[in-house]
Motif scaffolding. Sequence first.
Motif, PDB file in Angstrom:
ATOM      1  N   LEU A   6     -62.151 -13.595   4.201  1.00 51.91           N
ATOM      2  CA  LEU A   6     -60.858 -13.681   4.647  1.00 51.91           C
ATOM      3  C   LEU A   6     -60.303 -12.241   3.934  1.00 51.91           C
ATOM      4  O   LEU A   6     -59.263 -11.611   4.409  1.00 51.91           O
ATOM      5  CB  LEU A   6     -60.115 -14.796   4.228  1.00 51.91           C
ATOM      6  N   ASP A   7     -61.056 -11.701   3.103  1.00 50.98           N
ATOM      7  CA  ASP A   7     -60.549 -10.694   2.198  1.00 50.98           C
ATOM      8  C   ASP A   7     -61.693  -9.670   2.543  1.00 50.98           C
ATOM      9  O   ASP A   7     -62.726  -9.355   2.182  1.00 50.98           O
ATOM     10  CB  ASP A   7     -60.814 -10.771   0.624  1.00 50.98           C
ATOM     11  N   PRO A   8     -60.968  -8.581   3.257  1.00 51.46           N
ATOM     12  CA  PRO A   8     -61.811  -7.330   3.822  1.00 51.46           C
ATOM     13  C   PRO A   8     -62.382  -6.474   2.614  1.00 51.46           C
ATOM     14  O   PRO A   8     -63.045  -5.529   2.758  1.00 51.46           O
ATOM     15  CB  PRO A   8     -60.958  -6.605   4.801  1.00 51.46           C
ATOM     16  N   THR A   9     -61.866  -6.558   1.523  1.00 46.40           N
ATOM     17  CA  THR A   9     -62.492  -5.817   0.368  1.00 46.40           C
ATOM     18  C   THR A   9     -63.137  -6.681  -0.779  1.00 46.40           C
ATOM     19  O   THR A   9     -63.508  -6.162  -1.740  1.00 46.40           O
ATOM     20  CB  THR A   9     -61.229  -5.095  -0.303  1.00 46.40           C
ATOM     21  N   ALA A  10     -63.515  -7.904  -0.263  1.00 50.47           N
ATOM     22  CA  ALA A  10     -64.214  -8.590  -1.313  1.00 50.47           C
ATOM     23  C   ALA A  10     -65.766  -8.980  -0.802  1.00 50.47           C
ATOM     24  O   ALA A  10     -66.133  -8.764   0.170  1.00 50.47           O
ATOM     25  CB  ALA A  10     -63.842 -10.095  -1.458  1.00 50.47           C
ATOM     26  N   GLY A  11     -66.639  -9.211  -2.016  1.00 48.13           N
ATOM     27  CA  GLY A  11     -67.968  -9.236  -2.037  1.00 48.13           C
ATOM     28  C   GLY A  11     -68.666  -8.613  -1.108  1.00 48.13           C
ATOM     29  O   GLY A  11     -68.286  -7.179  -1.020  1.00 48.13           O
ATOM     30  N   PRO A  12     -69.629  -9.023  -0.096  1.00 48.07           N
ATOM     31  CA  PRO A  12     -70.501  -8.071   0.655  1.00 48.07           C
ATOM     32  C   PRO A  12     -69.973  -7.402   1.835  1.00 48.07           C
ATOM     33  O   PRO A  12     -70.483  -6.438   2.299  1.00 48.07           O
ATOM     34  CB  PRO A  12     -71.578  -9.171   1.108  1.00 48.07           C
ATOM     35  N   PHE A  81     -70.736   3.563  -5.081  1.00 44.56           N
ATOM     36  CA  PHE A  81     -71.172   2.759  -3.842  1.00 44.56           C
ATOM     37  C   PHE A  81     -72.407   3.555  -3.247  1.00 44.56           C
ATOM     38  O   PHE A  81     -72.794   3.092  -2.018  1.00 44.56           O
ATOM     39  CB  PHE A  81     -70.125   2.198  -3.137  1.00 44.56           C
ATOM     40  N   LEU A  82     -72.198   4.980  -3.310  1.00 42.43           N
ATOM     41  CA  LEU A  82     -73.059   5.962  -2.262  1.00 42.43           C
ATOM     42  C   LEU A  82     -73.986   6.395  -3.307  1.00 42.43           C
ATOM     43  O   LEU A  82     -74.127   6.596  -4.505  1.00 42.43           O
ATOM     44  CB  LEU A  82     -72.279   6.755  -1.918  1.00 42.43           C
ATOM     45  N   ASP A  83     -75.120   6.881  -2.674  1.00 51.37           N
ATOM     46  CA  ASP A  83     -76.337   7.576  -3.096  1.00 51.37           C
ATOM     47  C   ASP A  83     -75.806   8.817  -3.794  1.00 51.37           C
ATOM     48  O   ASP A  83     -74.928   9.601  -3.402  1.00 51.37           O
ATOM     49  CB  ASP A  83     -77.344   7.881  -2.035  1.00 51.37           C
ATOM     50  N   GLU A  84     -75.938   8.787  -5.258  1.00 52.40           N
ATOM     51  CA  GLU A  84     -75.545   9.948  -6.057  1.00 52.40           C
ATOM     52  C   GLU A  84     -75.802  11.127  -5.572  1.00 52.40           C
ATOM     53  O   GLU A  84     -74.990  12.331  -5.430  1.00 52.40           O
ATOM     54  CB  GLU A  84     -75.902   9.571  -7.502  1.00 52.40           C
ATOM     55  N   GLY A  85     -77.136  11.510  -5.527  1.00 45.22           N
ATOM     56  CA  GLY A  85     -77.427  12.854  -4.904  1.00 45.22           C
ATOM     57  C   GLY A  85     -76.921  13.379  -3.742  1.00 45.22           C
ATOM     58  O   GLY A  85     -76.450  14.480  -3.529  1.00 45.22           O
ATOM     59  N   TRP A  86     -76.906  12.485  -2.604  1.00 46.68           N
ATOM     60  CA  TRP A  86     -76.370  12.789  -1.402  1.00 46.68           C
ATOM     61  C   TRP A  86     -74.970  12.929  -1.236  1.00 46.68           C
ATOM     62  O   TRP A  86     -74.136  13.762  -1.015  1.00 46.68           O
ATOM     63  CB  TRP A  86     -76.605  11.647  -0.465  1.00 46.68           C
ATOM     64  N   SER A  87     -74.106  12.325  -2.133  1.00 47.79           N
ATOM     65  CA  SER A  87     -72.739  12.441  -2.329  1.00 47.79           C
ATOM     66  C   SER A  87     -72.292  13.704  -2.826  1.00 47.79           C
ATOM     67  O   SER A  87     -71.180  14.324  -2.613  1.00 47.79           O
ATOM     68  CB  SER A  87     -72.232  11.021  -2.963  1.00 47.79           C
ATOM     69  N   GLU A  88     -72.949  13.845  -4.051  1.00 48.70           N
ATOM     70  CA  GLU A  88     -72.591  15.034  -4.960  1.00 48.70           C
ATOM     71  C   GLU A  88     -72.871  16.233  -4.266  1.00 48.70           C
ATOM     72  O   GLU A  88     -72.415  17.327  -4.568  1.00 48.70           O
ATOM     73  CB  GLU A  88     -73.504  14.859  -6.630  1.00 48.70           C
ATOM     74  N   GLY A  89     -73.867  16.443  -3.304  1.00 53.25           N
ATOM     75  CA  GLY A  89     -74.227  17.307  -2.610  1.00 53.25           C
ATOM     76  C   GLY A  89     -73.388  17.771  -1.456  1.00 53.25           C
ATOM     77  O   GLY A  89     -73.148  18.992  -1.095  1.00 53.25           O
ATOM     78  N   ALA A 210     -72.739  -1.802  -3.557  1.00 58.43           N
ATOM     79  CA  ALA A 210     -71.603  -1.935  -2.510  1.00 58.43           C
ATOM     80  C   ALA A 210     -71.582  -3.248  -1.968  1.00 58.43           C
ATOM     81  O   ALA A 210     -70.638  -3.628  -1.246  1.00 58.43           O
ATOM     82  CB  ALA A 210     -72.102  -0.868  -1.394  1.00 58.43           C
ATOM     83  N   SER A 211     -72.733  -3.887  -2.086  1.00 59.06           N
ATOM     84  CA  SER A 211     -72.530  -5.528  -1.441  1.00 59.06           C
ATOM     85  C   SER A 211     -72.294  -6.304  -2.534  1.00 59.06           C
ATOM     86  O   SER A 211     -72.285  -7.425  -2.139  1.00 59.06           O
ATOM     87  CB  SER A 211     -74.121  -5.610  -0.876  1.00 59.06           C
ATOM     88  N   ALA A 212     -72.345  -5.873  -3.787  1.00 59.37           N
ATOM     89  CA  ALA A 212     -71.866  -6.931  -4.894  1.00 59.37           C
ATOM     90  C   ALA A 212     -70.669  -6.765  -5.616  1.00 59.37           C
ATOM     91  O   ALA A 212     -70.402  -7.510  -6.160  1.00 59.37           O
ATOM     92  CB  ALA A 212     -72.996  -6.692  -5.940  1.00 59.37           C
ATOM     93  N   THR A 213     -69.908  -5.693  -5.201  1.00 63.87           N
ATOM     94  CA  THR A 213     -68.564  -5.449  -5.986  1.00 63.87           C
ATOM     95  C   THR A 213     -67.531  -5.121  -4.576  1.00 63.87           C
ATOM     96  O   THR A 213     -67.948  -4.522  -3.787  1.00 63.87           O
ATOM     97  CB  THR A 213     -68.722  -4.172  -6.720  1.00 63.87           C
TER      98      THR A 213
END
Length: 359
Positions: A6-12, A81-89, A210-213
């Motif tokens: 019911l909460d679009p920002t919760a859990g998975p 929540f994102l792959d660090e190398g890909w995001s920082e590049g 990203a699936s746990a927080t």
Amino acid sequence: MAQQHLDPTAGPVAGDTLEAYLQAQATEFLRALRQHRETGGTTATATATATNGAEEAVDAARALRRSARRISGTLHTFRPFLDEGWSEGMRPELAWLSGTLAREHAYGARLERLLAALHRLSGSSAFPAQAPAPEAHPGTHPGARAQLPSEKGTLTVGAAKAGALLERQLTLARTRAHSAALQALGSSRFHAVADNVAVLASEVPLTASASATGLKPLAAAAEERLRDAVAGLPLITAGHPYNAEALVHGLSADTAPQPQDSPWHQVRLLLRLHRYACEVRFGDEAPVDVRLLTAGQALDRHRDAAEAAAAAASAARTPRIAPATAYALGVLHADQRHEVEAARFAFQRAWLRETVGTP
């Protein structure tokens, strides 16, 4: 489990929400790129021709910048929540693209703003046709227009040459920015960015967290950074109508940026990141905060006026210009710095109302 969905920002569901937002922005980026190519790849300079194709190209370039900013801002706020190398590049490349495409429009808007201000201040009609400015510009210090007859005459004499000087300098800068934008859009660097965005449109490299927080903690952290930055602003000073220190610095021989402006520009950036985080969390149902919107508009005016004042001061440093021209540019600089102060005052009022109204 049903309660979590019911909460679009919760859990998975948090990872799904972030993924959907980034894919939507990537799709919009690719759509704008296709439109830009179909219209011949021209940018804002082509608006002078007043053709439909040029207008569509301007809209496409604006949409490219809009999507690039949102993708970059989202990668920054939700980077755990994102792959660090890909995001920082990818983030600096998107910032490079957005900044390159924005310069041409910025120079054109700055020239229009300065010529309109010169026209308003001098009462002369010796400038290119501009949109009429209101008689009482909100927030501008009355001293910028309450001039003695002799001062008004001096300003009118130098205003035409000041306008011509500004037009030469900013048109040249705009032309160079146009060439740089065309070069950038044809470069291998841009093609690499477009390829990465195309991959993003189909697959977002999420991490296990990203699936746990939920998204809320990171969005709240972005809002907290904004509030901390605002707390560091001289809001009391912004409540006063005159800031002589800023005027003195702008007319000095020092060409360094106005030191008072940087914290305000940083707040504008953080406010944008906060707004993007709200878009990610709530999507189309994001609440419209009128006070926050008003504060953002005030910061936009602040940036425009600060950059216009810097352009006037830079023109005034041109060697061997006539005293009347330098005088007109000095008055123009002071007028734009008053606009900076007016924008700060408007932000102060909007932000304090927003803070009081927050439970």
